[in-house]
Design a protein around this motif. Structure first.
Motif, short mmCIF file in Angstrom:
data_model
loop_
_atom_site.label_atom_id
_atom_site.label_comp_id
_atom_site.label_asym_id
_atom_site.label_seq_id
_atom_site.Cartn_x
_atom_site.Cartn_y
_atom_site.Cartn_z
N PRO A 41 0.77 -1.23 -0.10
CA PRO A 41 0.13 0.03 0.02
C PRO A 41 0.94 1.34 -0.12
N SER A 42 1.99 1.07 0.75
CA SER A 42 2.86 2.46 0.71
C SER A 42 3.59 2.77 -0.59
N PHE A 43 3.97 1.64 -1.04
CA PHE A 43 4.59 1.95 -2.30
C PHE A 43 3.65 2.37 -3.25
N LEU A 44 2.32 1.77 -3.60
CA LEU A 44 1.23 2.36 -4.41
C LEU A 44 1.17 3.75 -4.20
N PRO A 125 6.31 7.88 4.17
CA PRO A 125 5.47 6.98 4.88
C PRO A 125 6.22 5.51 4.72
N ILE A 126 7.27 5.10 3.96
CA ILE A 126 7.80 3.99 3.92
C ILE A 126 8.91 3.83 5.13
N THR B 4 -4.05 5.77 9.36
CA THR B 4 -3.20 5.73 8.28
C THR B 4 -3.63 4.86 7.13
N GLN B 5 -3.99 3.67 7.42
CA GLN B 5 -4.23 2.84 6.57
C GLN B 5 -5.54 3.11 5.78
N ALA B 10 -8.13 5.18 1.21
CA ALA B 10 -8.91 6.46 0.59
C ALA B 10 -8.14 7.38 -0.45
N PHE B 11 -6.91 7.51 -0.30
CA PHE B 11 -6.17 8.20 -1.48
C PHE B 11 -6.21 7.55 -2.52
N LEU B 12 -5.76 5.96 -2.50
CA LEU B 12 -5.72 5.33 -3.68
C LEU B 12 -6.89 5.04 -4.48
#
Lengths: 163, 176
Positions: A41-44, A125-126, B4-5, B10-12
């Motif tokens: 998710p962080s990478f994306l 974030p990563i 944060t997750q 939400a952003f994606l």
């Protein structure tokens, strides 16, 4: 080219490992998958940001702003841009080459490329997941300082600024 | 962590909506966004799986004592040479260096090494350096190395020393 090399090396290492000890190899693959999955998710998110910024900010605007005004200000802008961006070398250095050919000073180009490589706002974030927020910020500020000193050194070397 | 997750997803989702509707309505900047995403995604999807597999193999095969002896507390200045060489051959950049650093630290590598490795993987990867030489000239690269390498070493060494005195540990997100 180097990515091909990495893929080949990985394939050889994986095969060797599987021949010697299949159990350990499966364990390795499961760990790899777990790490990969938890960071995906962080990478994306990072990629999505980068693609937005690169597509919405035209190259001509970058050349215009970096070629104008005093060296110190232009270097500052370049450092901010570099810190905020993230792009692979095959995009970044041709762009840096274009900047240099369009009369942007070497010092400004250096401020852009060194911060691009060393300071990661978008990878925050990563990085935070590994180093924690505080150390991530400190590490990036120190990298920014190193990058700025490098760009000053480049400016002095190419005679763009005097000491 | 939950919040944060939620934000990430939400952003994606918003991003996906933006890109898809750009294609439907022919919004050019949106289409360009998607194209550069695909370009990066392709690069990352080639680099990341091998990188993570190599990290996994490293974790199961390399004994902790080996890393502790060569990259740990008792080791001398040679660790920085290792950091330089390892970073030079790291593909991808900072984002790949973090999981590698985390794996190395859990095997007992000291913090000065970790920071030098992460710093160098931004600063002096070999393929990137070759790009730099061809587009900006070798003098540019030489000055950058002569000034940047000692500075990065100094900063990493001091930061590692300071944080170690405070008992700082890297986190390992995948174990959470």
């Amino acid at each position: 080219m180097d990515t091909v090399l990495v893929v080949v090396i990985t394939a050889i290492a994986l095969t060797t490992s599987a021949v010697i000890d299949p159990q350990k190899t499966i364990l390795a693959l499961r760990r790899a998958l777990k790490r990969f999955g938890s960071l995906l998710p962080s990478f994306l998110t990072m990629l999505a940001f980068v693609s937005l910024v690169l597509a919405l900010v035209p190259q001509a605007a970058i050349v215009y702003y970096l070629g104008q005004g005093r060296l110190v200000e232009a270097s500052g802008i370049a450092a901010v841009l570099g810190s905020l961006s993230l792009m692979p070398g095959f995009v970044a250095f041709p762009l840096a080459g274009i900047l240099a050919q369009n009369g942007v000073a070497k010092m400004v180009v250096a401020a852009f490329t060194t911060t691009l490589m060393m300071v990661g706002v978008l990878t925050y974030p990563i990085e935070k997941q590994y180093f924690g927020a505080k150390v991530t910020i400190v590490r990036n500020l120190l990298s920014l300082a190193v990058a700025m000193l490098v760009s000053v050194a480049i400016g002095v070397y190419f005679g763009e600024i005097g000491l | 962590m939950k919040k944060t997750q939620l934000l990430t997803w939400a952003f994606l989702s918003a991003y996906t909506c933006f890109v898809v509707s750009s294609f439907i309505m022919g919004f050019e900047p949106g289409e360009r966004t998607a194209k550069s995403l695909l370009l990066f995604l392709r690069e990352m999807l080639i680099i990341l799986p091998p990188a993570f597999i190599l990290i996994g193999l490293f974790e199961v095969w390399v004994p902790k004592t080996l890393i502790e002896r060569h990259l740990g507390q008792g080791s001398g200045l040679a660790v920085y040479l290792w950091a330089f060489l390892l970073a030079g051959t790291t593909v991808g950049g900072l984002y790949v260096s973090f999981p590698v650093a985390s794996a190395l630290q859990s095997k007992g590598a000291r913090l000065g090494f970790i920071f030098a490795y992460v710093g160098f993987s931004g600063f002096c990867r070999i393929p990137m350096t070759l790009f730099e030489i061809s587009f900006l000239g070798s003098e540019f690269t030489l000055v950058r190395y002569l000034v940047g390498v000692p500075l990065t070493l100094f900063v990493s060494d001091r930061l590692g020393w300071f944080l170690e005195s405070r008992g700082y540990q890297l986190r390992h997100p995948e174990h959470d």
